[in-house]
Write an enzyme that holds these catalytic residues in place. Structure first.
Site, PDB file in Angstrom:
ATOM      1  N   HIS A  82      11.490   3.719  -3.774  1.00  0.00           N
ATOM      2  CA  HIS A  82      10.351   3.038  -4.380  1.00  0.00           C
ATOM      3  C   HIS A  82      10.065   3.622  -5.752  1.00  0.00           C
ATOM      4  CE1 HIS A  82       6.557   0.856  -4.529  1.00  0.00           C
ATOM      5  NE2 HIS A  82       6.047   1.944  -5.077  1.00  0.00           N
ATOM      6  N   ASP A 161      -3.260  -3.749   3.194  1.00  0.00           N
ATOM      7  CA  ASP A 161      -3.104  -3.237   1.826  1.00  0.00           C
ATOM      8  C   ASP A 161      -3.218  -4.377   0.821  1.00  0.00           C
ATOM      9  OD1 ASP A 161      -2.324  -1.347  -0.322  1.00  0.00           O
ATOM     10  OD2 ASP A 161      -0.632  -2.718  -0.432  1.00  0.00           O
ATOM     11  N   ARG A 168      -9.545  -3.689  -4.784  1.00  0.00           N
ATOM     12  CA  ARG A 168      -9.571  -2.521  -5.673  1.00  0.00           C
ATOM     13  C   ARG A 168      -9.352  -2.930  -7.117  1.00  0.00           C
ATOM     14  NH1 ARG A 168      -4.885   0.664  -3.582  1.00  0.00           N
ATOM     15  NH2 ARG A 168      -5.269   1.963  -5.387  1.00  0.00           N
ATOM     16  N   SER A 183      -1.701   3.194  -0.221  1.00  0.00           N
ATOM     17  CA  SER A 183      -1.260   1.816  -0.459  1.00  0.00           C
ATOM     18  C   SER A 183       0.277   1.745  -0.507  1.00  0.00           C
ATOM     19  CB  SER A 183      -1.875   1.329  -1.774  1.00  0.00           C
ATOM     20  OG  SER A 183      -1.230   0.209  -2.262  1.00  0.00           O
ATOM     21  N   LYS A 187       3.219   0.469   2.878  1.00  0.00           N
ATOM     22  CA  LYS A 187       4.282  -0.549   2.788  1.00  0.00           C
ATOM     23  C   LYS A 187       5.641   0.059   3.109  1.00  0.00           C
ATOM     24  CE  LYS A 187       2.341  -1.539  -1.147  1.00  0.00           C
ATOM     25  NZ  LYS A 187       1.550  -1.957  -2.268  1.00  0.00           N
TER      26      LYS A 187
END
Ligand code: URA
Length: 433
Positions: A82, A161, A168, A183, A187
């Site tokens: 990621h 999320d 947010r 968050s 995932k």
């Protein structure tokens, strides 16, 4: 349990229990808690902070709010990567084939781009015919068979999320390490891979502007991953300068093909090898230097390129792009930005360059904007490069001249030419394991 009491407790700076956080996430996802109450709790979390246990509770609750992919049906070791988002960041498209060519199962779901950073799925869609949507069954079968699938998000991963992030975004509660870490990690946990490597960007084009903030976020995410039973590591990398030389969807695919052909931008290649080596080290539990050599060899032998070609073919794309990248889309209008004096590029602002690419049509300002796959920027000079008056700094591509004019105005603010060569910033700051 009442949401009112939970808000009051966090407002007063007290620690929330696992049950309270889980109640909030479950009830909010089921729309039994109003947005204004969720906003109040998020603001209390933002201002008063959350400790490690609370952050893990939030992460796990959000991960479990939807489907949890069970990758144990896939034979072999699974890994995921990621990036916290950067300009010109096409590393997933290089790292995943490198690792898959070495037998690691890369089941990767990616997002679309919004704002100044591009999305992997949009880049893949610029390859004619490439299908970014597979059913979960097809996804698993493909990873099992060829070791790799790169698709858009499927199913219902971490819906809590999605709802909370949207809230947010409009309540000034994005910029908090616990909320960002939970968050992202919710995932990653839901996506199911056993080994996770995070590329945490810092600099002008990134969420975290300095190294110590990026390190804090990285440490938190690595701890969450380990607490939740995943092998996790993070690499903190520079985002003051865009990554590579090409920005924009089809342009970035061209650059990906170049790197997979073992040539192209040295910093991009180095980052891809470093990220791959960390994934290989974690997945095979081997020494880092050995993992590094394996990644280098996957590139120089053509194994990674062949894996990328196989991926494109299996997902319905035109694999001829590998042999002849000129079949990829290119926008009609082009403009060259030239240096107006002699000197050195002393500074580049990744964010402004990313925003210029959006003005050209390569990215989205709003979620529903349509992307022009052929639009974007090729950088010919970057920070610390010498330039002479009239040298080409960049080429900009768009469908019409109005887009080009707007983008050039912004692009011209993104770099400075001065007399002194600036010190080169490191690309990789450190690894957190
Ligand atoms: N990316 C995410 O997925 N979540 C955040 O909170 C910030 C960046």
């Amino acid at each position: 349990m009442r949401i009112y009491d939970i808000i009051e407790k966090k407002r007063d700076g007290k620690k929330l229990s696992f049950e309270e956080i889980s109640f909030f996430v479950t009830e909010y996802t089921a729309e039994r808690i109003a947005d204004y109450q969720a906003s109040a709790l998020l603001m209390a979390m933002f201002i008063n902070g959350m400790d490690m246990e609370e952050t893990v509770a939030l992460t796990e609750s959000m991960a479990k709010s939807g489907d949890m992919l069970d990758l144990s049906v896939i034979n072999g070791i699974t890994a995921d990567k990621h990036s916290t988002g950067g300009v010109g960041d096409k590393t997933s498209l290089i790292v995943a084939p490198i690792c898959a060519s070495l037998g690691i199962k890369m089941a990767k779901m990616s997002g679309r781009g919004l704002g100044h950073t591009g999305g992997t799925v949009d880049k893949l869609e610029s390859i004619p015919g490439y299908r970014v949507s597979l059913s979960t069954k097809e996804f698993f079968e493909q990873v099992d068979k060829i070791g790799i699938a790169l698709i858009g998000q499927t199913g219902n991963l971490a819906p809590a999320d999605k709802k909370l992030y949207a809230l947010r975004d409009v309540t000034a509660t994005v910029d908090n390490k616990s909320l960002i870490a939970s968050s992202i990690m919710s995932k990653k946990l839901a996506a199911g891979a056993k080994n996770i490597v995070l590329d945490v960007k810092c600099g002008s084009g990134a969420f975290m502007k300095n190294e110590s903030d990026a390190a804090g976020l990285a440490e938190l995410m690595v701890k969450i991953g380990k607490d939740c039973g995943r092998n996790t590591a993070a690499i903190i990398t520079n985002m003051d300068i865009p990554l590579g030389t090409h920005i924009g969807n089809a342009l970035e695919i061209k650059e990906v093909i170049d790197i997979l052909k073992n040539r192209g931008d040295e910093r991009l290649r180095e980052l891809c090898i470093t990220l791959s080596a960390e994934i290989i080290r974690l997945s095979h539990q081997i020494d880092y230097n050995k993992a590094y050599d394996m990644a280098v060899n996957a590139l120089s032998s053509g194994m990674a390129l062949n894996k990328f070609k196989e991926l494109i073919e299996v997902q319905g794309g035109d694999a001829y792009v590998i042999d002849d990248p000129s079949v990829l889309p290119v926008s009609k209008c082009k403009c060259c930005v030239l240096a107006d004096k002699n000197g050195y590029i002393t500074d580049m602002n990744s964010q402004l360059i990313g925003e210029s690419a959006v003005l050209l049509g390569a990215g989205r300002e709003k979620k529903d904007d349509v992307i022009d796959y052929g639009a974007g920027i090729i950088l010919h000079k970057k920070t610390a490069d010498r330039v002479e008056n009239g040298d080409m700094i960049a080429e900009l591509f768009a469908e019409n001249n109005a887009q080009i004019e707007n983008a050039v105005k912004l692009f011209n603010k993104s770099y400075k030419i001065g007399d002194t060569k600036p010190p080169e910033k490191p690309l990789i700051y450190r690894t957190i394991r």
